[in-house]
Design a protein around this motif. Structure first.
Motif, PDB file in Angstrom:
ATOM      1  N   GLY A 225       0.786  -1.231   0.000  1.00  0.00           N
ATOM      2  CA  GLY A 225       0.000   0.000   0.000  1.00  0.00           C
ATOM      3  C   GLY A 225       0.815   1.277   0.000  1.00  0.00           C
ATOM      4  N   TYR A 226       2.123   1.164  -0.159  1.00  0.00           N
ATOM      5  CA  TYR A 226       2.951   2.370  -0.193  1.00  0.00           C
ATOM      6  C   TYR A 226       2.914   2.995  -1.590  1.00  0.00           C
ATOM      7  N   ILE A 227       2.849   4.309  -1.635  1.00  0.00           N
ATOM      8  CA  ILE A 227       2.806   5.025  -2.910  1.00  0.00           C
ATOM      9  C   ILE A 227       4.225   5.508  -3.256  1.00  0.00           C
ATOM     10  N   PRO A 228       4.781   5.073  -4.387  1.00  0.00           N
ATOM     11  CA  PRO A 228       6.130   5.489  -4.774  1.00  0.00           C
ATOM     12  C   PRO A 228       6.214   7.015  -4.925  1.00  0.00           C
ATOM     13  N   ASP A 229       7.282   7.599  -4.444  1.00  0.00           N
ATOM     14  CA  ASP A 229       7.469   9.035  -4.611  1.00  0.00           C
ATOM     15  C   ASP A 229       8.443   9.298  -5.770  1.00  0.00           C
ATOM     16  N   GLU A 230       8.797  10.548  -5.934  1.00  0.00           N
ATOM     17  CA  GLU A 230       9.708  10.933  -7.021  1.00  0.00           C
ATOM     18  C   GLU A 230      11.041  10.193  -6.923  1.00  0.00           C
ATOM     19  N   CYS A 231      11.558  10.065  -5.707  1.00  0.00           N
ATOM     20  CA  CYS A 231      12.840   9.382  -5.489  1.00  0.00           C
ATOM     21  C   CYS A 231      12.747   7.913  -5.911  1.00  0.00           C
ATOM     22  N   THR A 232      11.620   7.267  -5.568  1.00  0.00           N
ATOM     23  CA  THR A 232      11.412   5.862  -5.947  1.00  0.00           C
ATOM     24  C   THR A 232      11.490   5.708  -7.461  1.00  0.00           C
ATOM     25  N   ARG A 233      10.820   6.599  -8.162  1.00  0.00           N
ATOM     26  CA  ARG A 233      10.769   6.514  -9.623  1.00  0.00           C
ATOM     27  C   ARG A 233      12.152   6.749 -10.239  1.00  0.00           C
ATOM     28  N   ARG A 234      12.920   7.654  -9.661  1.00  0.00           N
ATOM     29  CA  ARG A 234      14.268   7.916 -10.192  1.00  0.00           C
ATOM     30  C   ARG A 234      15.159   6.678 -10.006  1.00  0.00           C
ATOM     31  N   ILE A 235      15.043   6.059  -8.823  1.00  0.00           N
ATOM     32  CA  ILE A 235      15.833   4.855  -8.552  1.00  0.00           C
ATOM     33  C   ILE A 235      15.458   3.758  -9.543  1.00  0.00           C
ATOM     34  N   LEU A 236      14.155   3.579  -9.793  1.00  0.00           N
ATOM     35  CA  LEU A 236      13.685   2.569 -10.743  1.00  0.00           C
ATOM     36  C   LEU A 236      14.160   2.888 -12.155  1.00  0.00           C
ATOM     37  N   LEU A 237      14.094   4.163 -12.510  1.00  0.00           N
ATOM     38  CA  LEU A 237      14.498   4.598 -13.847  1.00  0.00           C
ATOM     39  C   LEU A 237      15.944   4.233 -14.121  1.00  0.00           C
ATOM     40  N   MET A 238      16.816   4.586 -13.193  1.00  0.00           N
ATOM     41  CA  MET A 238      18.242   4.292 -13.369  1.00  0.00           C
ATOM     42  C   MET A 238      18.488   2.783 -13.336  1.00  0.00           C
ATOM     43  N   GLY A 239      17.727   2.080 -12.485  1.00  0.00           N
ATOM     44  CA  GLY A 239      17.874   0.627 -12.415  1.00  0.00           C
ATOM     45  C   GLY A 239      17.482  -0.056 -13.705  1.00  0.00           C
ATOM     46  N   LEU A 240      16.373   0.389 -14.317  1.00  0.00           N
ATOM     47  CA  LEU A 240      15.929  -0.172 -15.595  1.00  0.00           C
ATOM     48  C   LEU A 240      16.974   0.062 -16.688  1.00  0.00           C
TER      49      LEU A 240
ATOM     50  N   LYS B 251      20.176   0.399 -16.253  1.00  0.00           N
ATOM     51  CA  LYS B 251      21.366  -0.417 -16.002  1.00  0.00           C
ATOM     52  C   LYS B 251      21.227  -1.829 -16.548  1.00  0.00           C
ATOM     53  N   VAL B 252      20.001  -2.343 -16.551  1.00  0.00           N
ATOM     54  CA  VAL B 252      19.793  -3.716 -17.037  1.00  0.00           C
ATOM     55  C   VAL B 252      19.300  -3.737 -18.480  1.00  0.00           C
ATOM     56  N   GLY B 253      19.369  -2.582 -19.134  1.00  0.00           N
ATOM     57  CA  GLY B 253      19.038  -2.524 -20.554  1.00  0.00           C
ATOM     58  C   GLY B 253      17.557  -2.512 -20.877  1.00  0.00           C
ATOM     59  N   LYS B 254      16.716  -2.231 -19.882  1.00  0.00           N
ATOM     60  CA  LYS B 254      15.271  -2.180 -20.124  1.00  0.00           C
ATOM     61  C   LYS B 254      14.897  -0.760 -20.560  1.00  0.00           C
ATOM     62  N   LEU B 255      15.358  -0.396 -21.741  1.00  0.00           N
ATOM     63  CA  LEU B 255      15.225   0.976 -22.222  1.00  0.00           C
ATOM     64  C   LEU B 255      13.771   1.370 -22.461  1.00  0.00           C
ATOM     65  N   ARG B 256      13.010   0.495 -23.102  1.00  0.00           N
ATOM     66  CA  ARG B 256      11.610   0.808 -23.388  1.00  0.00           C
ATOM     67  C   ARG B 256      10.809   1.012 -22.104  1.00  0.00           C
ATOM     68  N   LYS B 257      11.029   0.145 -21.096  1.00  0.00           N
ATOM     69  CA  LYS B 257      10.330   0.290 -19.816  1.00  0.00           C
ATOM     70  C   LYS B 257      10.736   1.587 -19.123  1.00  0.00           C
ATOM     71  N   ALA B 258      12.030   1.932 -19.263  1.00  0.00           N
ATOM     72  CA  ALA B 258      12.523   3.168 -18.656  1.00  0.00           C
ATOM     73  C   ALA B 258      11.841   4.381 -19.288  1.00  0.00           C
ATOM     74  N   MET B 259      11.689   4.351 -20.611  1.00  0.00           N
ATOM     75  CA  MET B 259      11.037   5.465 -21.294  1.00  0.00           C
ATOM     76  C   MET B 259       9.556   5.542 -20.935  1.00  0.00           C
ATOM     77  N   ASN B 260       8.911   4.378 -20.775  1.00  0.00           N
ATOM     78  CA  ASN B 260       7.500   4.371 -20.359  1.00  0.00           C
ATOM     79  C   ASN B 260       7.353   4.975 -18.966  1.00  0.00           C
ATOM     80  N   LEU B 261       8.285   4.633 -18.083  1.00  0.00           N
ATOM     81  CA  LEU B 261       8.260   5.181 -16.732  1.00  0.00           C
ATOM     82  C   LEU B 261       8.473   6.691 -16.777  1.00  0.00           C
ATOM     83  N   LEU B 262       9.388   7.139 -17.642  1.00  0.00           N
ATOM     84  CA  LEU B 262       9.649   8.568 -17.789  1.00  0.00           C
ATOM     85  C   LEU B 262       8.397   9.303 -18.263  1.00  0.00           C
TER      86      LEU B 262
END
Length: 264
Positions: A45-60, A62-73
């Motif tokens: 039930g936790y709502i991701p904040d801006e920091c969460t999304r940035r961490i996920l973005l950089m993580g995606l 790093k593992v080459g998930k470029l399309r998912k990273a752009m969707n998140l952006l």
């Protein structure tokens, strides 16, 4: 895990706690555990904040998930979350490695208001345009960077100078070398070695020697494999004596890699 221990101790983790552990997993290369933790965070039930999304973005990224990273952006943009230029630069770099046309389109989105490009943004795209020998586009981007009040760095200059050398545009390369040195750009071992190799291959020995002066002044280290292009060019022009003196000067100032320096 830390989160389990916190719960057993009656302490509920918050978003900051999840972000900290999430970031640690990505930095340790444990991407699958990071993504599992993110799902646990949502399920709890936790709502991701801006920091969460940035961490996920950089993580995606790093593992080459470029399309998912752009969707998140895109999701972040729709939700009105502010974007950092570092996040955009990371995606730009990933796109440059995969599809340069998509990278150019993404860069234009940055310019048109998504995120103000910085010197890293311009230089990243410039380098890849130069690698593809797209000289006209590279020159245009270089001028655009300066028109926007962004000062090119040594990497920016080095990329354009190198492609000019490869395309036998000696006049343009010489002009940029002079401009780069006059601007006082901070040169390092990598940029100097790239310049020495390409200026030597292009026969622009006087410009290469100017870079060597900077190498000697800053006591940078030159790769003999790159230096040989300059030495050969000097020899071809009947200036072998200058080449031999340059070798001695580099060795004496600690600018020549071992074991070559000890052989002189």
């Amino acid at each position: 895990s830390l989160l389990r221990e916190m719960k057993l101790a009656g302490r509920c983790p918050d978003v900051v706690t999840y972000n900290t552990v999430l970031d640690a997993f990505f930095k340790l290369g444990k991407h699958k555990r990071a993504f599992r933790l993110f799902k646990q965070m949502l399920n709890a039930g936790y709502i991701p904040d801006e920091c969460t999304r940035r961490i996920l973005l950089m993580g995606l990224l790093k593992v080459g998930k470029l399309r998912k990273a752009m969707n998140l952006l895109d999701t972040m943009i729709i939700e009105g979350l502010p974007l950092t230029v570092d996040s955009c630069n990371a995606i730009l770099h990933g796109l440059c490695l995969k599809d340069l046309i998509q990278a150019e389109e993404f860069f234009n989105r940055m310019v048109n208001g998504m995120c103000q490009p910085d010197v890293v943004s311009y230089t990243t795209l410039l380098q890849h345009l130069c690698k593809e020998c797209r000289v006209v586009e590279a020159e245009k981007l270089f001028l655009q960077m300066k028109d926007m009040g962004i000062t090119p760095n040594a990497v920016s200059y080095s990329a354009l100078i190198s492609v000019f050398c490869r395309m036998h545009k000696g006049k343009e390369a010489s002009k940029l070398v002079r401009e780069m040195l006059q601007m006082g750009c901070t040169l390092n071992d990598v940029t100097c070695n790239v310049l020495i190799k390409n200026l030597g291959k292009g026969g622009l020995v006087d410009d290469a020697l100017k870079v060597c002066d900077r190498i000697l002044c800053k006591r940078l280290v030159i790769d003999p494999d790159k230096l040989q292009f300059l030495l050969q060019a000097l020899s071809d022009l009947g200036r072998g004596t200058e080449g031999r003196q340059l070798l001695k000067d580099l060795a004496r100032n600690g600018c020549l890699e071992e074991p070559y320096a000890s052989c002189l």
